[in-house]
Write a protein that holds these residues in place. Structure first.
Motif, PDB file in Angstrom:
ATOM      1  N   VAL A  48      39.320  23.390  82.084  1.00 16.30           N
ATOM      2  CA  VAL A  48      40.203  22.629  81.203  1.00 16.30           C
ATOM      3  C   VAL A  48      39.809  21.153  81.236  1.00 16.30           C
ATOM      4  N   MET A  49      39.332  20.658  82.378  1.00 16.98           N
ATOM      5  CA  MET A  49      38.840  19.294  82.478  1.00 16.98           C
ATOM      6  C   MET A  49      37.628  19.084  81.574  1.00 16.98           C
ATOM      7  N   GLU A  50      36.689  20.030  81.595  1.00 12.69           N
ATOM      8  CA  GLU A  50      35.503  19.926  80.747  1.00 12.69           C
ATOM      9  C   GLU A  50      35.890  19.885  79.278  1.00 12.69           C
ATOM     10  N   GLY A  51      36.891  20.657  78.897  1.00 20.99           N
ATOM     11  CA  GLY A  51      37.359  20.640  77.515  1.00 20.99           C
ATOM     12  C   GLY A  51      37.868  19.271  77.115  1.00 20.99           C
ATOM     13  N   GLU A 104      53.018  11.505  90.219  1.00 18.30           N
ATOM     14  CA  GLU A 104      53.833  12.431  89.434  1.00 18.30           C
ATOM     15  C   GLU A 104      53.613  13.904  89.790  1.00 18.30           C
ATOM     16  N   ARG A 105      53.142  14.180  90.994  1.00 20.42           N
ATOM     17  CA  ARG A 105      52.934  15.572  91.392  1.00 20.42           C
ATOM     18  C   ARG A 105      54.268  16.323  91.391  1.00 20.42           C
ATOM     19  N   ASP A 106      54.231  17.575  90.916  1.00 15.47           N
ATOM     20  CA  ASP A 106      55.391  18.458  90.985  1.00 15.47           C
ATOM     21  C   ASP A 106      54.904  19.894  91.144  1.00 15.47           C
ATOM     22  N   ASP A 107      55.809  20.848  91.047  1.00 21.45           N
ATOM     23  CA  ASP A 107      55.450  22.253  91.255  1.00 21.45           C
ATOM     24  C   ASP A 107      54.493  22.795  90.187  1.00 21.45           C
ATOM     25  N   ALA A 108      54.423  22.126  89.040  1.00 16.94           N
ATOM     26  CA  ALA A 108      53.545  22.567  87.952  1.00 16.94           C
ATOM     27  C   ALA A 108      52.180  21.875  87.989  1.00 16.94           C
ATOM     28  N   SER A 109      51.948  21.036  88.991  1.00 12.57           N
ATOM     29  CA  SER A 109      50.702  20.259  89.068  1.00 12.57           C
ATOM     30  C   SER A 109      49.504  21.123  89.422  1.00 12.57           C
ATOM     31  N   ARG A 110      48.421  20.861  88.723  1.00 10.49           N
ATOM     32  CA  ARG A 110      47.115  21.463  88.998  1.00 10.49           C
ATOM     33  C   ARG A 110      46.055  20.433  88.659  1.00 10.49           C
ATOM     34  N   LEU A 111      44.871  20.611  89.218  1.00  8.53           N
ATOM     35  CA  LEU A 111      43.718  19.826  88.804  1.00  8.53           C
ATOM     36  C   LEU A 111      43.032  20.605  87.695  1.00  8.53           C
ATOM     37  N   SER A 112      42.832  19.957  86.566  1.00  5.88           N
ATOM     38  CA  SER A 112      42.289  20.683  85.410  1.00  5.88           C
ATOM     39  C   SER A 112      40.852  21.138  85.631  1.00  5.88           C
ATOM     40  N   CYS A 113      40.150  20.558  86.599  1.00  9.94           N
ATOM     41  CA  CYS A 113      38.796  21.028  86.911  1.00  9.94           C
ATOM     42  C   CYS A 113      38.821  22.395  87.586  1.00  9.94           C
ATOM     43  N   GLN A 114      39.988  22.806  88.066  1.00  8.92           N
ATOM     44  CA  GLN A 114      40.106  24.082  88.770  1.00  8.92           C
ATOM     45  C   GLN A 114      40.732  25.180  87.916  1.00  8.92           C
ATOM     46  N   ILE A 115      41.036  24.863  86.664  1.00 15.58           N
ATOM     47  CA  ILE A 115      41.570  25.859  85.731  1.00 15.58           C
ATOM     48  C   ILE A 115      40.432  26.269  84.805  1.00 15.58           C
ATOM     49  N   VAL A 116      39.974  27.484  84.935  1.00 13.95           N
ATOM     50  CA  VAL A 116      38.818  27.964  84.172  1.00 13.95           C
ATOM     51  C   VAL A 116      39.311  28.813  83.003  1.00 13.95           C
ATOM     52  N   MET A 117      38.809  28.474  81.831  1.00 15.36           N
ATOM     53  CA  MET A 117      39.225  29.171  80.615  1.00 15.36           C
ATOM     54  C   MET A 117      38.814  30.634  80.669  1.00 15.36           C
ATOM     55  N   SER A 118      39.738  31.492  80.234  1.00 14.05           N
ATOM     56  CA  SER A 118      39.499  32.933  80.132  1.00 14.05           C
ATOM     57  C   SER A 118      40.337  33.445  78.968  1.00 14.05           C
ATOM     58  N   PRO A 119      40.096  34.658  78.509  1.00 16.11           N
ATOM     59  CA  PRO A 119      40.912  35.186  77.412  1.00 16.11           C
ATOM     60  C   PRO A 119      42.405  35.178  77.722  1.00 16.11           C
ATOM     61  N   GLN A 120      42.770  35.334  78.987  1.00 11.66           N
ATOM     62  CA  GLN A 120      44.180  35.347  79.381  1.00 11.66           C
ATOM     63  C   GLN A 120      44.845  33.973  79.228  1.00 11.66           C
ATOM     64  N   LEU A 121      44.044  32.927  79.109  1.00 10.15           N
ATOM     65  CA  LEU A 121      44.601  31.573  78.987  1.00 10.15           C
ATOM     66  C   LEU A 121      44.542  31.030  77.561  1.00 10.15           C
ATOM     67  N   ASP A 122      44.197  31.872  76.597  1.00  9.52           N
ATOM     68  CA  ASP A 122      44.177  31.437  75.199  1.00  9.52           C
ATOM     69  C   ASP A 122      45.577  30.980  74.790  1.00  9.52           C
ATOM     70  N   GLY A 123      45.686  29.715  74.381  1.00  2.00           N
ATOM     71  CA  GLY A 123      46.970  29.141  73.999  1.00  2.00           C
ATOM     72  C   GLY A 123      47.572  28.251  75.080  1.00  2.00           C
ATOM     73  N   LEU A 124      46.870  28.088  76.194  1.00  2.00           N
ATOM     74  CA  LEU A 124      47.342  27.291  77.325  1.00  2.00           C
ATOM     75  C   LEU A 124      47.808  25.903  76.882  1.00  2.00           C
ATOM     76  N   VAL A 125      48.901  25.446  77.486  1.00  2.00           N
ATOM     77  CA  VAL A 125      49.437  24.103  77.237  1.00  2.00           C
ATOM     78  C   VAL A 125      49.531  23.381  78.567  1.00  2.00           C
ATOM     79  N   VAL A 126      48.943  22.174  78.608  1.00  2.00           N
ATOM     80  CA  VAL A 126      49.051  21.318  79.791  1.00  2.00           C
ATOM     81  C   VAL A 126      49.576  19.955  79.367  1.00  2.00           C
ATOM     82  N   HIS A 127      50.365  19.366  80.261  1.00  2.00           N
ATOM     83  CA  HIS A 127      50.928  18.036  80.040  1.00  2.00           C
ATOM     84  C   HIS A 127      50.188  17.057  80.941  1.00  2.00           C
TER      85      HIS A 127
END
Length: 106
Positions: free
Chosen positions: A24-27, A77-100
């Motif tokens: 997601v970071m690369e995107g 601003e870390r919270d329970d929904a926090s992730r590093l976008s470099c660690q979220i890899v796109m896959s068919p299951q994530l089509d439509g993903l929304v990040v803030h």
């Protein structure tokens, strides 16, 4: 390929098509989306690609690993929904993903 929507702190939305296997970071970087600094280039070493995963996507994205969790301690601003976008890899299951994106990465 799938779609990812990046929601900026000011409400602007950026939707990109992202190839499976790319982070997601690369995107964000490849499409010039402001708000993802990615200082380390995606090596999970800096926490400047911090995002908040939309509630409806948290289960699909999963939880951070140990190294990522430690780095997230540096993220403002870390919270329970926090992730590093470099660690979220796109896959068919994530089509439509929304990040803030937080107001700042620093």
């Amino acid at each position: 390929m799938g779609h990812v929507t990046y929601l900026a702190h000011d409400g602007r939305a950026y939707e990109v098509e992202l190839e499976d296997g790319l982070s997601v970071m690369e995107g964000a970087v490849r499409n010039g989306i402001p708000g993802i600094d990615a200082d380390c280039g995606g090596m999970c070493a800096c926490a400047t690609c911090h995002v908040h995963v939309a509630d409806e996507w948290r289960a699909a994205v999963g939880n951070p690993g140990e190294q990522e969790d430690e780095l997230l301690e540096l993220a403002p601003e870390r919270d329970d929904a926090s992730r590093l976008s470099c660690q979220i890899v796109m896959s068919p299951q994530l089509d439509g993903l929304v990040v803030h994106m937080p107001e700042s990465q620093h």
